[in-house]
Design a protein around this motif. Structure first.
Motif, PDB file in Angstrom:
ATOM      1  N   ARG B  85       1.111  -0.994   0.111  1.00  0.00           N
ATOM      2  CA  ARG B  85       0.084   0.431   0.371  1.00  0.00           C
ATOM      3  C   ARG B  85       0.750   1.543   0.200  1.00  0.00           C
ATOM      4  NH1 ARG B  85      -5.000   1.382   2.485  1.00  0.00           N
ATOM      5  NH2 ARG B  85      -5.448   3.463   2.940  1.00  0.00           N
ATOM      6  N   ARG B  88       2.452   2.223  -3.407  1.00  0.00           N
ATOM      7  CA  ARG B  88       1.201   2.080  -4.142  1.00  0.00           C
ATOM      8  C   ARG B  88       1.550   3.901  -4.000  1.00  0.00           C
ATOM      9  NH1 ARG B  88      -4.463   4.029  -4.684  1.00  0.00           N
ATOM     10  NH2 ARG B  88      -4.753   2.683  -7.049  1.00  0.00           N
ATOM     11  N   ASP B  89       1.151   4.158  -3.014  1.00  0.00           N
ATOM     12  CA  ASP B  89       0.330   5.242  -2.793  1.00  0.00           C
ATOM     13  C   ASP B  89       2.109   6.236  -3.175  1.00  0.00           C
ATOM     14  OD1 ASP B  89      -2.005   4.825  -1.656  1.00  0.00           O
ATOM     15  OD2 ASP B  89      -1.370   5.680   0.828  1.00  0.00           O
ATOM     16  N   ARG B  92       1.986   6.109  -6.574  1.00  0.00           N
ATOM     17  CA  ARG B  92       0.818   7.107  -7.512  1.00  0.00           C
ATOM     18  C   ARG B  92       0.691   8.184  -7.294  1.00  0.00           C
ATOM     19  NH1 ARG B  92      -4.699   9.790  -6.130  1.00  0.00           N
ATOM     20  NH2 ARG B  92      -6.147   8.788  -7.407  1.00  0.00           N
ATOM     21  N   ALA B  93       1.331   8.868  -6.587  1.00  0.00           N
ATOM     22  CA  ALA B  93       1.681  10.323  -6.653  1.00  0.00           C
ATOM     23  C   ALA B  93       2.931  10.662  -7.560  1.00  0.00           C
ATOM     24  CB  ALA B  93       2.372  10.581  -4.869  1.00  0.00           C
ATOM     25  N   GLU B  94       3.307   9.649  -7.814  1.00  0.00           N
ATOM     26  CA  GLU B  94       4.370  10.221  -9.110  1.00  0.00           C
ATOM     27  C   GLU B  94       4.532   9.316 -10.322  1.00  0.00           C
ATOM     28  OE1 GLU B  94       6.466  12.244  -8.809  1.00  0.00           O
ATOM     29  OE2 GLU B  94       6.429  12.443  -6.642  1.00  0.00           O
ATOM     30  N   ARG B  95       3.150   9.292 -10.571  1.00  0.00           N
ATOM     31  CA  ARG B  95       2.751   8.384 -11.701  1.00  0.00           C
ATOM     32  C   ARG B  95       3.317   9.046 -12.891  1.00  0.00           C
ATOM     33  NH1 ARG B  95      -3.507   6.440 -13.643  1.00  0.00           N
ATOM     34  NH2 ARG B  95      -2.057   6.622 -15.219  1.00  0.00           N
ATOM     35  N   ASN B 107       0.365  -1.155  -9.385  1.00  0.00           N
ATOM     36  CA  ASN B 107      -1.519  -1.000  -9.287  1.00  0.00           C
ATOM     37  C   ASN B 107      -2.437  -2.153  -9.230  1.00  0.00           C
ATOM     38  OD1 ASN B 107      -3.501   0.832  -8.438  1.00  0.00           O
ATOM     39  ND2 ASN B 107      -4.670   1.487 -10.304  1.00  0.00           N
ATOM     40  N   TRP B 110      -1.620  -3.791  -6.183  1.00  0.00           N
ATOM     41  CA  TRP B 110      -2.456  -3.323  -4.901  1.00  0.00           C
ATOM     42  C   TRP B 110      -3.596  -4.095  -5.430  1.00  0.00           C
ATOM     43  CZ3 TRP B 110      -3.128  -2.030  -0.215  1.00  0.00           C
ATOM     44  CH2 TRP B 110      -4.539  -0.839   0.251  1.00  0.00           C
TER      45      TRP B 110
END
Lengths: 490, 309
Positions: B85, B88-89, B92-95, B107, B110
């Protein structure tokens, strides 16, 4: 909304299918419902895997919501689009001229077209934006203009969004999905591309830097991953190849804005912000904002950094200013408006007020500063008691309200649980203004998935569709030049 | 690139590596338990400083309970689900700074882990561990074959190798000393074959051992392989070599060096020129503990040097 007979964009034609939809109708006839259903679930999987989501990010069970996507495209004929494009360009030019004037000499007030109190007493008026003198005189660099269609040739502007309009990421992603789902149909129709939007956006942002750098440093300022539109912020920054920053990534030193990097501070020239004015700079606006950048407005006023869209734009897209847009077009451009406003009655005009009070059951009444359906009466769907209660507010505060007829938004074929059925739609094209005005053909089509519903908002069961604008060789509409119908303007 | 980006990628690398290492460790532990009917649940918890927390919830310390504690327990900061998690967080902030391949595979991991966690009562723990192992390899493959080799790559790499070195140290420290409490380089009588092969399985190196030494499993050789062998991707030497390489690349990109560069270089040199006999002479346990302290220090220094804090 029973009883409203809406124009259907596919079937409202003498022979049952309008020309721009001929291939789509054929495709629907040839594709079994089971196949459509399979395609629909494929799309949902795709969106979930890509993490194209909105809403409650960080829900503990890993659930994020996707906006329902309808797999039947909405088609706009080439000549229809040309008409919209002309109208949108004209409207955004006027809005930019108005904002420059509103925060400049206010000639439009002196000329008696708009009362000065309409600006100065407006809650959205930002005194700190006075005399900004922005590059190219551009205040709304990115405008999302909401358009509804009610007939073969009747389009109306429902709302101008010139603060931080969102939704364009869905325009681009929906297209990707449709090209995968129905490649043959897509190829057969000569649809104009939308993929160049982000390139045009970056060019627009670079063109409004105060500095003469050949490659000004542009960043996208987001409130962060917990914002419901965060996916879009990340998507756009990614597509443009620019940094996605939060307030804490930036700092102001000697009137210049810098971003923190592992190699040291780097100067920032243009900030495409997706944060509301109020949270942008705690020194200038809300002191409790943790999202913004202290000192940003100072740097803007000393012309060291440009902020896109400009601050104070709310004074132009406010519902009470909306009624003046046709007058702005005449005043600044010396032209007649191409796209019409929805006829709007204003509570602050005695004759209008009397009309509103006499026709409440037929009208939509909106609070001037309200948004998201708050402080709103939809006459045809309201009970007698609700209408009477609203009447009391209206009589007490007539200045706070406007009223519009309940429009029969056009419908498009939509794949719902019961099969293919007509559903009401609207359209939000995105207009870019930098050195010149650019509009990528199409926009976000929002669709009310509930039978009869006129509410297209994603928060209330709305979905989206891919919008296909046909190229010059695509099938045309009625081949009749579209003309603006004269509207009785109150 | 932003400092916050560097930080997110660094931590994405660490958390992903942590999830993968935990999955490998649990798999190896479970395999051994099947074959030798010994359970070492507390060892594994101890490895992560969680023996007390584990005992508080599961005083019997059975292996299935350990696996549950280390995979799906959201109260346990080192559980696989929490690591996935967190990774993944960060991602996600650095896609923007990741390719679609990397993001989608992470993803996807996750989503699978979250789905398994929702059917908690009927979880197949073996399949869970297997899924994590497979998917993390896929993510690493996606990163390897699609990411631009820029500064972002190097920060991801720093996090990955720091965490991996730390993990190999923990495994050696705890498992080695359970098998050889006196830390001797020679096997005692009645070699615990399963124990030694388990250590190697934790880092996926059982077959490698045979290829390299063509000999029976001996404690000294196991230690040598895991500490000094440069070409083994999970050995300490390999990790510190890669760490040093990434630091050098960043120094070249940024045009300056700092304390973190010196420390990374010194650690690498020590492993590069180290000899297993000297390590045992000085004491394996002290050697490993000293190494861990210095890795912690390096980690803080990296934070300071690149404004990650």
């Amino acid at each position: 909304m029973a009883g409203i007979k809406a124009f259907d964009e596919m079937t409202s034609a003498p022979d049952g299918v309008r020309a721009p939809y001929r291939d789509v109708a054929q495709w629907l006839a040839d594709t079994p419902a089971a196949t459509l259903e399979a395609k629909r679930s494929e799309v949902d999987q795709f969106y979930r895997r890509q993490g194209i989501t909105f809403g409650a990010y960080g829900a503990t069970d890993g659930h994020e919501t996707t906006i329902p996507f309808d797999i039947i495209p909405r088609v706009i004929a080439h000549d229809e689009w040309q008409y919209l494009e002309r109208g949108l360009t004209q409207r955004v030019r006027a809005l930019n001229a108005f904002l420059t004037d509103a925060y400049g000499e206010r000639q439009i007030c002196r000329a008696g077209v708009i009362p000065e109190r309409q600006l100065l007493l407006n809650a959205e008026f930002v005194p700190l934006a006075q005399d900004l003198d922005l590059p190219g005189g551009v205040h709304c660099h990115i405008a999302g203009i909401d358009i509804v269609r009610v007939g073969e040739r009747d389009f109306f502007v429902l709302e101008d969004n010139v603060r931080t309009p969102s939704g364009v990421s869905y325009v681009l992603e929906n297209r990707e999905v449709m090209m995968r789902l129905a490649p043959e149909l897509f190829a057969s129709m000569g649809v104009l591309p939308v993929a160049n939007y982000t390139e045009e956006l970056l060019a627009t942002l670079r063109s409004v830097s105060f500095s003469d750098d050949a490659e000004p440093n542009v960043v996208l300022l987001t409130p962060g991953p917990y914002n419901s539109a965060y996916f879009e912020h990340a998507f756009l920054a990614d597509e443009m190849g620019i940094e996605l920053v939060e307030g804490t990534d930036l700092f102001v030193d000697e009137g210049r804005v810098y971003m923190r990097t592992p190699r040291g501070p780097q100067r920032v020239d243009v900030i495409y912000r997706r944060i509301d004015d109020a949270f942008l700079d705690p020194l200038a606006f809300r002191p409790d904002s943790l999202l913004g950048l202290p000192g940003l407005i100072g740097a803007l006023r000393s012309r060291r950094v440009n902020v896109v869209n400009a601050i104070g734009n709310g004074v132009a897209d406010d519902k009470s200013t909306y009624v003046y847009v046709p007058d702005m077009i005449r005043f600044y451009l010396g032209e007649e408006p191409i796209l019409q406003n929805v006829p709007t009655h204003r509570g602050d005009r005695p004759d209008d007020l009397k009309f509103i009070l006499d026709h409440l059951p037929e009208l939509v009444v909106k609070e001037v500063h309200g948004s998201g359906g708050k402080g709103m009466l939809v006459g045809p769907t309201s009970s007698k008691a609700e209408i009477e209660e609203f009447r009391a507010h209206l009589v007490a505060h007539p200045y706070d309200y406007i009223a519009q007829p309940t429009l029969a938004l056009s419908t498009c074929p939509t794949f719902v649980n019961q099969g293919v059925a007509p559903r009401h739609v609207d359209l939000r094209p995105f207009v870019l203004s930098g050195k010149e005005i650019t509009i990528v053909p199409g926009g976000l089509t929002r669709v009310a998935l509930k039978d009869g519903s006129l509410v297209v908002n994603s928060s209330q069961g709305g979905g989206t569709k891919d919008t296909w604008v046909l190229g010059p060789n695509g099938q045309h509409g009625q081949q009749v030049p579209l003309q603006s119908q004269s509207q009785s303007q109150s | 690139m932003l400092s916050s980006t560097a930080k997110n990628l660094y931590w994405m690398g660490r958390y992903l590596q942590r999830a993968e290492n935990m999955a490998r460790l649990l798999e190896a532990t479970q395999r051994t338990a099947l074959q030798s009917s010994k359970t070492e649940a507390f060892d594994v918890a101890e490895m992560y400083g969680l023996a007390d927390a584990f005992e508080a919830i599961h005083p019997d310390g059975e292996l299935p309970q350990l696996i549950d504690f280390m995979t799906l327990n959201v109260e346990n900061p080192s559980s696989v689900i929490n690591s996935v998690r967190a990774a993944r967080d960060n991602a996600r902030a650095e896609r923007n700074n990741l390719t679609t391949d990397v993001w989608e595979s992470l993803n996807g991991l996750w989503l699978e882990v979250a789905a398994i966690a929702r059917r908690r009562r009927s979880v197949d723990r073996g399949a869970f561990v297997e899924t994590v192992k497979k998917q993390t390899v896929m993510i690493a493959g996606a990163a390897q074959s699609t990411l631009l080799r820029d500064e972002a790559w190097n920060f991801l790499s720093l996090g990955t190798y720091l965490e991996r070195a730390d993990n190999t140290i923990r495994i050696l420290d705890v498992k080695y000393h359970r098998l050889q409490p006196d830390g001797a380089p020679q096997a005692r009588d009645g070699v615990d074959y399963y124990g030694w092969s388990e250590i190697l399985t934790c880092i996926g190196a059982l077959r490698t051992y045979r290829r390299v030494y063509r000999a029976r499993i001996e404690p000294r050789k196991v230690a040598e392989l895991m500490i000094l062998r440069r070409d083994l991707p999970r050995s300490i030497h390999h990790c510190l070599w890669q760490l040093d390489l990434s630091m050098r690349e960043l120094a070249e990109l940024y045009g300056n060096r700092g304390e973190a560069d010196r420390q990374a270089g010194a650690l690498h040199a020590e492993l590069r020129y180290g000899r297993i006999d000297d390590i045992f002479e000085a004491g394996l346990r002290d050697f490993l503990e000293d190494l861990r302290d210095r890795l912690d220090e390096l980690s803080s220094e990296i934070g300071r040097q690149f404004l990650l804090d």
